[in-house]
Each structure stands twice: as structure tokens, then as C-alpha cells.
Design an enzyme around this catalytic site. Sequence first.
Site, PDB file in Angstrom:
ATOM      1  CD  GLU A 252      -0.914  -4.827  10.548  1.00 49.07           C
ATOM      2  OE1 GLU A 252      -0.299  -4.388  11.535  1.00 49.07           O
ATOM      3  OE2 GLU A 252      -1.959  -4.316  10.107  1.00 49.07           O
TER       4      GLU A 252
ATOM      5  CG  HIS B 230      -3.999  -0.210   6.340  1.00 46.57           C
ATOM      6  ND1 HIS B 230      -3.894   0.040   7.683  1.00 46.57           N
ATOM      7  CD2 HIS B 230      -2.901   0.352   5.780  1.00 46.57           C
ATOM      8  CE1 HIS B 230      -2.802   0.725   7.929  1.00 46.57           C
ATOM      9  NE2 HIS B 230      -2.168   0.930   6.793  1.00 46.57           N
TER      10      HIS B 230
ATOM     11  CG  HIS C 165       0.303   4.272   4.977  1.00 43.07           C
ATOM     12  ND1 HIS C 165      -0.497   3.540   5.801  1.00 43.07           N
ATOM     13  CD2 HIS C 165      -0.372   5.415   4.724  1.00 43.07           C
ATOM     14  CE1 HIS C 165      -1.602   4.214   6.055  1.00 43.07           C
ATOM     15  NE2 HIS C 165      -1.557   5.356   5.406  1.00 43.07           N
TER      16      HIS C 165
ATOM     17  CG  HIS D 173      -0.375   0.020   2.524  1.00 48.09           C
ATOM     18  ND1 HIS D 173       0.281  -1.058   3.068  1.00 48.09           N
ATOM     19  CD2 HIS D 173      -0.304   0.995   3.452  1.00 48.09           C
ATOM     20  CE1 HIS D 173       0.710  -0.743   4.279  1.00 48.09           C
ATOM     21  NE2 HIS D 173       0.382   0.501   4.528  1.00 48.09           N
TER      22      HIS D 173
END
Lengths: 832, 722
Positions: free
Chosen positions: B210, B164, B77, B75
Site C-alpha cells: 500500500e 494498522h 476494513h 483486514h
Amino acid sequence: MSFAGTYCVIMDPECSKLLPALCAVLADPRQPVADDTCLEKLLDWFKTVTEAGSSVLLLQENPCLVELLFQVLKPQDLSSGVLSFSLRLAGILAAQENCFQYLQQGELLRGLFGESGPLGRAAWTAPTVRSGWIQGLRSLAQHPSALHFLVGCGALGTIFSLQGDPSLFVASAAGQLLAHVLALCMRGQAEEHPGPQASDWPTCAQQIVDHVEESLRSADSPQVTQALNVLSTTFGHCHSPWTQALWVRLSPLVACLLEKDPVPAAHSLVDLLLSAARSPVLSADCGLWETLAQTLSHLSCTQAGPLALGVLKLQACPQTLRAQAFGVLLQPLACVLEAAAQAPGLPGLPAGTTGDSVVVDTLLSSKSACVGLLCQTLAHVELLQPMPQRPSPWPQAPLLGAAVAVLRFCNGSAAPTSDVGGRLCVILVGCVRVQRAALDFLGTLAQGLGPQELVTQVLAVLLEYLKSPDSSPTVLKKAFQAALRWLRSSPKPSGCCDMDPHSQQFLRELLPVLQKRLCSPCWEVRDSGLEFLTQLTRRWGGQAGFRHTLLASEVPELAEQLLRDPESYVRASAVNAMGQLSSQGLRATSASPEYPGGQQKSLLLDLLHILSADSEGFPRRAVMQVFTEWLRDGHAEVAEDPEQFVARVLQVASQDLDWEVRAQGLELALVFLAQTLGQPASYCPCTMAPPEVAPPGRLAQALQALCRVRLFEFAFRALFDCDRPVAQKSCDLLLFLRARAAPCGNPQDAGSSPNVASAEAALQRWRAGQQGQPQEDLEPEAVMAVLRSVDLEGLRGALAESSDHVEKSPRSLLQDMLATVGTLVENEADCY
Amino acid sequence: MGEGEGLAAPQPALPAGAGQDVGRSCILVSIAGKNVMLDCGMHMGFNDDRRFPDFSYITRNGRLTDFLDCVIISHFHLDHCGALPYFSEMVGYDGPIYMTHPTQAICPILLEDYRKVAVDKKGEANFFTSQMIKDCMKKVVAVHLHQTVQVDDELEIKAYYAGHVLGAAMFQIRVGAESVVYTGDYNMTPDRHLGAAWIDKCRPNLLITESTYATTIRDSKRCRERDFLKKVHETVERGGKVLIPVFALGRAQELCILLETFWERMNLKAPIYFSTGLTEKANHYYKLFITWTNQKIRKTFVQRNMFEFKHIKAFDRAFADNPGPMVVFATPGMLHAGQSLQIFRKWAGNEKNMVIMPGYCVQGTVGHKILSGQRKLEMEGRQLLEVKMQVEYMSFSAHADAKGIMQLVRQAEPESVLLVHGEAKKMEFLKQKIEQEFRVTCYMPANGETVTLPTSPCIPVGISLGLLKREMVQGLLPDAKKPRLLHGTLIMKDSVSAWGVISEEWVRGLLRSLTCSCPTELPAGILRAGPQGAGPGRAPAALHLPRAPARHAQGAGDCHACLQPPEEVGTGPALSGPGGRGVSRQGRGSHHASPQRPEGPLRAAPSGWLRDRGVHPHPGCGPLRGPWHQGAAGLLDLPGRRAGELPHRPAQEGCAPGPQRRQLTARRPPCPLPKWRDLSFRSRTMSVPWVSLVDVEPTAGHSLHPWGQDHSGTSPRVAIFS
């Protein structure tokens, strides 16, 4: 983060005050530590402080540090981060011999690094702690006392075992520490005339070398790798005479590795041999060259490639070895050439370079092996090509042939008659990875010329790739880049500044392809096409042949349409391309008699529209760059009325939310300023002497012009911009102006005028971060008066410091760490 | 020795970042000889080299592009993609980078923001440029959800929805029968604009997950939202101003929806602003990728776009000085520079005002300082800023909590789990919980630590529709409860791991018995290989059958593979959810749509078992011939071939250039032939040892399903067809 060289290389009193509290927090297992980055930064700071002064003094003035280290010795549940930090801190402090002695008085170091320390505790299972232990010892091992300590506390055995640590970081650090310790041992008495016998060497060195020997004899490949890595580091970093004795002693063991099948730890072996070959102490050793030659012939072609490249990069090396290495390097390409069986009349690769059957087997064994070997070879030869020590004569023609053959295998256009060729076709067809590598290689080969027949083939294969609907965007990009390099390298016909006929022909065929690519559904392709067009135009925009061909195509028109592309990257590239086309008078409609000049204006308006309305920063920045270039080069449309142009652009740029556009606006303002004052715009207040002062009459006129375009309002507001680069640029611009206009006017004379008051009021508002315009138009006298009243030098000094220098200061770090105590649980680790 | 032991196919996984650590996610996975980098993040806590993962540990193996087969970004980030331009343009990786379409669109914006702050505001040199970001993005291959993308002939990847942030995805990486799932960051509970993460029961060898909230069971989201709204409302009611520092995209949109809805319901008039044109940008992306949002937003999108806010307007710097209450979302989120810091400076001195920090702040930033309670801040130029405004911290991050992580493990049913992106102590707790509850091994390597997993992959076997039909015609319908023999042909790829454990003599004997016209030599590496590996970077796995059915021994000359459909046959998870489920055939370049496979893996006999029984070609069937290359399916239907006959090798062996291949493929009639064209035969022409017939039988209690009725996306390494 490093604090070196700027501030706080000594312990300042404020930090000293904060340290005891911080040490207490660190030593308290109930207090969670903020995060490991804080501890890392703290260590950076201690390193800087100890490098600048006495560590003993530091400890005496800050006894809390020693207390912290003693706390660590107590069996308690300290976090692995704090344990690691303490070990590293102890190492940094003990790097100075007197501080080492100071710490040893209390047996502190033995407690930390010996069996009774973390080594024997459960904490040792944490890689952070093992890493801290190694790094602590690495810092500490700087003096003879440290060596005695290492041997005395049995640390060597632990370091040996850590070479095989599951953490790559720890294992690697252990190997490097061994090499460092070995060099430190030998720095003393045995350095000058060490015999190859271990008995002549210091005990510590003996132990290390014995361990390396044992590892080299091991049947366990990882252990061999560890030994080879230690030796590579040693020969790579230390060029003392004793390294020759070491090589004499160990080279037979290294040679023994070559007798094994397969050769163990081949990567590390290659590293070691190259490291040894680069060492000035060892390069006279004939045995080394023999070992290198043997290794080249023993290793598989994939493993031998890096070694061959390394040998060819050596400054001094026997010619036979170079020839052998070059042969090994080129073997896969020789196989390809043979397999392609094309153009039989072409010169072959150097003698001895033939398609070895082992190489052929590797190429055909599997797709991944074939692709891997070819990509590696192409990359290696590409690296070699521009080097001054590349083999001579350079086989440019066969290499070109091989590159073309590889590309043809990859796009399915090859028609090989051999069995191997047929198999290569099947393996390589559609392989993007090889296509990319081969196109890069082909582009690099453009630095040298080749027979015309081959160059024609090169251009043809490039065209095939550019035309092919199967070419991926990355392949297309590389094909464009390679084409550009080949066009650039084409020889100019004598007595003519135009392209040679072959290149012109290529271009004629290329432009319809480019036209098609500009309509691609992939933004990457459109963008690469536009970048290519910009480069082409910049290079050949002034040449008749190119102009004619380009204007006969629809490329300029399509490029203009892409100003409205949905993808911002493409719009930005279209802006650049159109800016370049327009500068060269190559816009589609400019040749059209029914639009005499009218359409040219519309590009300016188009670009202004993009500048004021585009939602993305890239196109707006591109517009500003084009405008600056236009103003600098005296673009026809700009030259008609530069003042109006600059006024409009500055008005829009000053409102932009992207500070890079505002900074670019100041760049444009600087060009205008220089032109108005009749000066080059390259003045840099920090490095160059002030420019010549302009005659008063001309200066007054220039200032009037600057006021009319509202340059001062833009620059003064930018002076207080919240984005530092904008303020910096504005500061430079105003310093330039002030230096240029120094003797003009008297501040006292103008100080009382109402216009000055208005200007100063506006300045105050801008300083406070407010918007708005001055109540009245600024006048030159008022501007100059205000300019002289502002402390531009002081401002420039403040701006020169990075904007986060306060945040980066040690005091801030200590405060942050202390402030975090107790708030950690409340503010759970969140993520970005 | 347990099943598969000693026949390990190691799958090393190495976190170069995010091992027992949050920030700088970067994990290297080696699966069946393929090397994949999962994420390429930066650490925001450092301003020097340490902000990026140490890639020198990879480059020691030679050129990055040669070593790595691909990079996957989960993703946008920055702790997952911030090092990407550095890695590709400065370190020199030139291969493909995979990410979802929204990530591809948004990633460069965040990278650009990061570059501007790092290079221009802090004056850092040796940093990537805008051009580098663009060049890096040109290497990106965007993928759709549930689209199986072939990275190369053996390596395939597939994206699953992760919640997320917009575009976040979990990735399944598969090489043959071995697979790894990497979650990136994910959220197992839907929020106001995104859905919950979802994955099918893909049973990977390894699940890398994660573990940010490894020990946290998060409180009710509703309570947190109510608390947030109450605080904002109270501040505005008493005439104060509220500053909410945010990152451009992500949580900001969630909070905007929350406030917008509240303002509407309460009929509030105080203005809400969002800084610097990001509202439009965010709207644009949310509109563009509406299929990635949650069901409610998608449903109502036609009537009203939830991201076109009535109450939230674009912010102008001048508004900060306006009197009266207001709420401002401003970037950046850690108050370390730019507009949010500028507004904070203006408003900090008034106790009526409030700043709400909705995310993590690194040490050194103003955000970190005020969160840790500091009230007197030294600003630039030795200015002292007294913070009188209220400071609140509210976590709105969208990570799975401990329950969510357990739920995902349950959903995916991995053979082992590897925890990353979390704190060591918390990981330890979760590790124990996972090991206890699921009886699987759980690892939690630190940065730089390598975990090597033994795998014992089964080789799934598919049955062609033609074979099934023929069997049905020949006899009665198969009784689901009765074992039954089927006749088929076992084709093994060159890299079928079984060869690693079959004795060389046996293989040679087998090859001698074949009358195959194509080259039948095995790759040297395979013949030489012991249990530890078959050639560089490749290790053999076992052809493994957990329960070898000795009871099915047939007469001499028969070979057997026991087909053992798994228990989920016919009960696979329904394919639904955000973004549309099912196998997407969209792709680009060399991507292929997911090969379909039978309703679950069927397991072939273990090598030892085969050897013990003297496996050899079935006497009743002719040898396999034909150049089995990419797209070779077309060759099956060459004119003149009798039904059921295997394709003949054309005169020019091994040479089937593109145009010819296309022509053949074009002639293929629509037929019920198995859709195995993308499976076992891709580019394996030269080294495929053709093994002839193997009898197969269904296991009691299960029925066989024809090829192509399953969507779970496994690529069988062995195919059985008529």
C-alpha cells in the site's frame, strides 16, 4: 450513482449558478480536484441532463462548459482525472448531432480527440486518459457525422492499437467501441443488401473488417483474441442482416484457427461461436453448425466444456450437434464411471460417450488438471440439469453413479480395480474442491429420481461424508444441503403422508451424526447442523416417523443447549431451530410426563431472556421472528395469554438498540393488531384497498386491548425513530389502524380531554427524539384523536425517499466539490 | 542476455481496485499458474454497481471458483472486505477465503453494519443479506500468524503482523520458489494498542505494498495526540460537548485508551460515552485477541485490561440531552446516518461544542461537508442546519508513511515492488525513490492494468541430516572454507520449471537412462513448452544459477549442483513479536504446518550448464522407486528397507488409499530422517521424472546445515538426500 427519474433531469438555476466556479476550478491545474468519484458523479448528472433535453441549449445557457473544454486543449499540466472527465463530457454532449456540429464549429472535438489533443501528450500514458478518450468517443458515436469525424481524425487507428492496451478496461472498451462503430456504419446505406465483398461496405466498416481479418490471420494469439472479441460483441448485440454477410466473409478465417495446434484464443473462439449461434440471423447457416462440430472435436476437453454447454443451452440446434456436445460434456464423467468400475449392471451414458483416452490423459496428467476438469464438468452438468432444453432422455442413473464415484474417490472409500481408478484415487483423495462440486451436483440430481439401488448409494455416500471426521465445514454444509434435497425428493408411500422406508432408515442413521455435529468445535458445522434441523422439522415435523426418531435422539436437547453457544450466528440458528421444534411440539422434554408443560414455558422465558440480554443482534432478531411466527400460528404457549405475551415482547423490543429488532417488533404488533381486529395482517396502505371497518363494539374492545399491551406507545415512538425502516413500518401500522377505525369517535369530542393532552405531549417529546412515557396511560379515544391529528400520509411520503437523497443531489455534489477547494492539502487522504 | 532472461515465469498482477486509487482494494495475482485474489473491497464513494470491483473481467475466464485458487483478506476494513459477500454469494465464488482469526470475527460485524445502512436506510435492493454474510463467513479459513497454510499441494500462504487494525496481516503467497508478498494496509510504528508491522527477509519476487502516505513523513504522533487531548479538554472545561464519530472498531479503541489515560491522569469528571453496545463488543474482541495487541497491553493485561475503561460508559440516546459537558464516541464515522448524525444535529447549533473527525469521509456525507468548511447544511425535508460547533479534523489512521514503506521494502528485500492503494502522483515519487535506493523495479499499475514480471527463480536444495552425518563419518569435518563434494539424489517435481528449458531430446535421453518403475513420462505440456509456457496457466521458470561454478567440473558421469547458501545463513531474523512467532502447526482441514527448510536456498545448476556437461544418473546409486504421494514419507520406513535405501514401490502402483497410508505413516519410527515429507513429493506420483544422483558441494565460506533448522518457510522444490 444515478439521478435519473427522481429529480434534476434539467439544469436547475442553483446548479447553473455553481457551474462556472466549478469549471474554473477544474480548468485550473493548481487546484487539486476532490476525487475521481466526484467527477464520475458529475458525468452521471450531465448524462441525465442531456438525455432529458437539448445539449446545445445546455451549452448556450452554460458557456462555462465549452470554456472548460477549450481550456483542456491548452498545453498545461491538468490532472489526468480532469482530462478524462473533459473527454467524456465532450462525448456526452456531442452525442446529439446538432451539438456535435456546434462543438465542431470551433474544431473543439478534433482538438480533443485528434492527434493534437491528449493523444499526443504525455498525459496519454495515464490509463484514465485513454479510458476517457475511448468512452468519450463511445458516447459521441451516435450519428453519421460522428462516423465521418472518426474516419477523418484518424481515430480508428488509435482504437485498433488500444485493443492491445495494458489496461484490461481500456482494451475491452476499445473492442466494444469497434463493434459499436461497425454497427453504426452498417446501419445506413449498406444494411439491407451488403455483399460479402469489402468494396460494398462503407469505408469505416471496411477499415474495421480489414483490421479484424488481418488480426484473425495473425500468428499473435492476443491479436486473434482481440478480433474474436470484436466479432463476439458484434454478433451478440446486432442481429441485422448484414451480420450474415460478415459471418460469410469471416467464417473461413475462423475455421482456419481450428487447424492450428493448439487452437489460439480458444476461450474467445468459444465465445464467438456461441454468440453467432445465438444470433437469429446466423442460426440458419449450416456452415456455422459444422464449424461448431469441428470446434468441439478440435478443442481440448477443458476448452470444449463451455462450448458444449453453450450448444446444449441453445434453443434451436441440430440434434446431431447436441448429441456430440452432450457426449463431449459427459466424457470426464464417463471416464470416472469406467475407472470406478462399479455396479456393472447400471445403464451407461448415452451412446458415443465413452472415456476418451485424451480425456483420461488430461485427468491423470496432474492433480490440478484433473480437479479443474472434474469441477468444470460437474458444474456444467449441474447447470444443464434443471433446463427445459436439457438432452432427453436424461441419463440420470449414470450421472448419479458418476457423482457417487467421484465422491468415493475423494473420500478414499472407492476400491477400483482398474489402473486409472487407482490413479484417480490417489489424485482425488481429500480434494475438498471436487467434494464441494460433486455434492452440489448430487444435490441438483435430487430433482430427478433414480433406481433405488443408486439412491441407496447416494444416501450412503452422503452419510459417509456427514460422518467423516475429515470432512471440512464447507463440505459438511454441502452434504447437509444435498441430504435435505434427497430427503425432500423421496417418494411418499401411497396412502401415507410419512416418509418412505429408505428415507426413514437414512434419517435414523443421520440423527446420531447430526447429534455429533451439533457438538462440533467449528461454529460453521454447528450452525449448518442447526439450519438442517430447522429445515427437517419444518418439512417433516408433523409426521409420526420423523417425530419418533427425532424424540428418541438427543438432538432437540442439544439444539436447546446451543441457545447459549458462544457464537452469535449459532445462537440465532438455535433460536430458529428451537422455535420450529417447539411449534411442532418436538422439544425434548415435552414428551416427558414429569414436566407437563412446565418446560415449554421455559423456552419462552429463555427466548425472552435472549431478546433482552444477548449482546448480538442476530439472536435477538431470530427471537423476534420466532415470536411473530408463534403469534401468527397460534403457538400453544402464546395462545394462553396473547396480550401478556405481546406486552412483554413489545416492552423489550422497543428498548432494543438494533433497529431491525424494533422493526420486527412492529411486525409482531401488526399481527396482533390484525388478530385483535379480526383482519388479515397483509394490509399495505400503498397498494391495497382499506380493510373493512370493524363494528364499533368490537373495535372499542380491540383498542382497549391494544392500549393494555402498550402497542400505541411503541408505535408512536417508532414513528419518529431515527432509523427510517422502523418509522416506515410504524407509519404503515398506524395507517392500517386508522383506516380500520375511521368512523369511530369524533376528534373534536375527544380533543379537550386531559388524556389527549397527555398523549399529544408525549407525541411531541417523541417527535423531538426524547424518551420517556406519557404521564398517564393512553386511552383509546385519546389515541384515536391523536392518530387523526398526525399527517401520516405526508410522513410516509417523506420516509419513502431514501435517507440520503439530499446528499445525492447534484447541488450537494457541486457544493461539496467547490467547498473542497483549498482544504485538500489540509485534510490529507485518510483511510477507513 | 542477463541471468534468467528469456526464461521468464510471468507473474501477472492485476489491480481490479486500489490501483492508483484508495478504496475498493482488489488485486489479482497469478503466480506459477495459481490465481489468488488479494482483498475484495468496496468503494464507499459510490452507491451503485461501481462500489464493487468489476468481477466480469475474472468471470470471462469461466467460473470464478474454477479460476481462483483462493481469496485472501488482509483486514476487516470495508475497502478491503466490503465486497466479499457479494463476490461469494451473488457472483458465485465458492472457494476458500483466508483471513486471520480476528478479521474473521470482526469482519461480519462491519459487513452487517454496512448492509444495514445500505439496504435498509437507503432502501437499496439487490444487495447481500445477513444470511449471505453468514454463508460467506462459513467459507472463511482462519489462519494464525506465521502459520504456513497449504491452500493446495503447491500453493501456500503465510500471514505476518501488519499493525494498522486488530487482526491486520500481510500475506506471503508462495508457489514453489516463486513468491509474492501483499501488505494490505500496515503500520510500521507501534501505537497505543497495536504493535508495528513485521516481516522476515523473505525476498519475494514481488512485494505489493500500500502507499497511502507515499510522500508523507508523518509528524510526531505524540504531538497529534497532545493536540487532540488539548482540544477535547478545553471544550469540556468550558462546558461544551465533544462528538467523535468513529467506526465501530479500530481507531476508536486507540482514542478511547488515549482519553481514558488522560482522564485518569487529570482526574476529570466529565462523562465519556461510547455508543450502542460497541464498547462491550470491542472489549470482547480485544480480550479474545489480546495476543494481537502490542506488548504493553499484553503485559499489563493480567493486572488490568486496558479495554475495560473506568471513565468510558455505554451511551443511551437520552444522554444526548443531558446538560453539561460530555464526550461521545458514536457511529458511523462519516456522519452519514444513525446515532452520530442524530447527536450532531442536536449539538451542531452550539458554538461551545466540538466535533472531531478522526477519519476519512466520502463526498456527500455530512462529515465531508463539514470538513470542507460548509456551515449551512440542508438536511432531509429541506431543513437547514446551521453548524456553529467547532469542527476539527485529526488523522489517526495507522498507515505506514514513506519512511515506513521504505523500511518494509528493506526488510523484505523483494526483487520488485508494486504500489497500490495510493494516489498516482504520490506513488510516482515513491516509485522513483524505491528504484533509486533499492535498485529494484517498481510498478504502479492503474486499475485494470496488468503487470507481468519476469522471474528467474532459483531452486533451493536441501540436504538431509543423514547425508551430512554420513559425509562426516566418512571423512573429516567439512572445512567451511573448502569446497567439498557430497553425494545425493536430486528429485524433481513434475512442475520443476527446469524442464521448460531443457531440450526435449535431452529429457527423453535422460528418461531412457532411468530404470524407474513408476511412469516416467513428462506431462505433455511440459515437453511441448517453449520459454513462454508449459501448459495452460503455467509457465516454466529457469533452474538458475547466477554464478555457475565451472571450476567444479568433475569426471565423466558426475552431475553437479552447486550449493550456494545465501549470506544470511545462521543470521536469520529472530522470531519474536506479537502473536508469537515461529511455525504454528495449528490449522484445519488440509493445512499443514510449515515445512521446514535448510538455512537458506541452495542453488542448483542452470539447465544449460547441466546439459553442457552431459548430466546423467550417478552410476553408483540405484533408481528411485516408490509412489510419491501425499504423506508418502511413511513409505520410507517400510520394514525390510536397508538404511539409505530408497523406498520400493508397492505392488499396486499408484494406488495408496487413505487408510493404508495412515497405517504406514503410523509405523514410522522417530528417526533423524529429513523432514521432507511435505515438500517435494506431495501428490506428484504419476508424472515425476526421477533423476538420479547429483553431486553437491558446499560453496567456500559457508557451511551446510541439516534440513529442518531454519524457520523461514520456503518450500524447496528440489531435495537432496541420502
